[in-house]
Design an enzyme around this catalytic site. Sequence first.
Site, PDB file in Angstrom:
ATOM      1  N   LYS A 199      -2.991   7.164  10.819  1.00 12.47           N
ATOM      2  CA  LYS A 199      -1.856   6.472  11.425  1.00 12.47           C
ATOM      3  C   LYS A 199      -1.085   7.448  12.299  1.00 12.47           C
ATOM      4  CE  LYS A 199       2.308   3.879  10.162  1.00 12.47           C
ATOM      5  NZ  LYS A 199       3.080   3.319   9.047  1.00 12.47           N
ATOM      6  N   LYS A 252      -4.599   3.192  13.216  1.00  9.47           N
ATOM      7  CA  LYS A 252      -3.404   2.497  13.696  1.00  9.47           C
ATOM      8  C   LYS A 252      -2.640   3.402  14.639  1.00  9.47           C
ATOM      9  CE  LYS A 252       0.904   0.408  12.150  1.00  9.47           C
ATOM     10  NZ  LYS A 252       1.856   0.180  11.076  1.00  9.47           N
TER      11      LYS A 252
HETATM   12 ZN   LIG Z   1       6.857   3.419   6.232  1.00 10.96          ZN
END
Ligand SMILES: [Zn+2]
Length: 328
Positions: A199, A252
Site C-alpha cells: 500500500k 493499492k
Molecule cells: Zn488506516
Amino acid sequence: MQYGSFPTYRPRRMRNGEAVRQMMRETELSVNDFIYPLFVKPGTGRRDEISSMPGIFQVSLDLLIAEIEELLALGVHYVILFGIPAAKDELGSESADDHGIVQEACRLIRQNAPEMFVITDVCLCEYTSHGHCGALDEDGYVNNDKTLSLLAAEAVSHARAGSQMVAPSDMMDGRVGAIREALDAAGFENVPIMSYSTKYASGYYGPFRDAADSAPSFGDRRAYQMDPANADEGVREAALDIAEGADMVMVKPALPYLDVLSRVKREFHFPTVAYNVSGEYAMVKAAAQNGWIDERRVVLETLLSIKRAGADMIITYHAKDVARWLAE
Ligand SMILES: [Zn+2]
C-alpha cells in the site's frame, strides 16, 4: 519462438469481426471479480452522498440492507465494510467494540443477507481522534508494536460479529502474523486474511478521506505507507505478509501501480487483489460529468487493465455500474 511475418502472418486477420476478436480475447471481466466498498455510519435514515465521489454514499444501519439487496440483485456479492464511528479517541477504542459500527453492520448483513460475503477493513484511522493508523508515541510517531495488539483485537471482534474475511490496511510491520495468531487463539482459524500488503502513500486517497472521515490531523502517512518510487520493496512487502499467513495480498492504488501488481502476481502466483481507489474513481467521474470521456468505455478499459496486469479481484466503486453494463 518464431512467429510468422508479413505477409504470411497478418494480425489484423484475427481482428476482423467480433467473432474472431472474441476467440482472441485473453482477459474478460466478470461480476465475480468485484468487491464493493461500503461506508456505514450511525444514525437513521442517512444516505449521504460523498461530494468528491458521485454515486457513492455513507449509509446508516437501517438503510444498509436495502443497499446490500441492490448489490445482490446486480450480482455483486462481495463487500468490504468501512465504519464511521460515533466517537473517536486516542487509541481508536471503538474499533474493537463488539457493538461498534462495523460489528453491528456485519451482524446485520450476515443475519439478513447470507448470500453476501462480508470482508471488513481492519485499521485504526477511522477511529482515532488524530486520524493515524496506529497508536502514537508522545512525539507523534506511530508506534508499530503497540498498534499490533489493537489491530488483533479489532480483527477478532470483527470475526466474532461474523466477518468472513479481515483486511488489515494499516501497514504496520508484523500485523498479519499478529492478527493470524489472535484469530487462531480465538477459534477463528478459518477466517482468512486479505492483507493490504503493498500500500503506497498516495495522493489518490483524497476522496476516501472524506468518505471515511479519516484524514490525519497532523503529518502524513509516509512513515508507514510505502514510497511511490519503490517496486522491489512492494514485492518484499507481499512476501513478508504471505510468510506471516496472509491468504490474499493487495496492491493499492491500482492504476498507477500496475507494474507492481504484475510483479507481485508473477513472483508469487498468489491470490492478488487490486484496490481501484477513490481518486481513480473521482477522476473518471469528473471527466465523464464534463463530457470529456466515455465513462463506460473508460471504466471497462481501466478494470480490464487491472485484471490483465494480474488482479484476481478488484475492489472498486464502479462495481454497480459495471455489473449493470456486463448484464446488458
Ligand atoms: Zn488506516
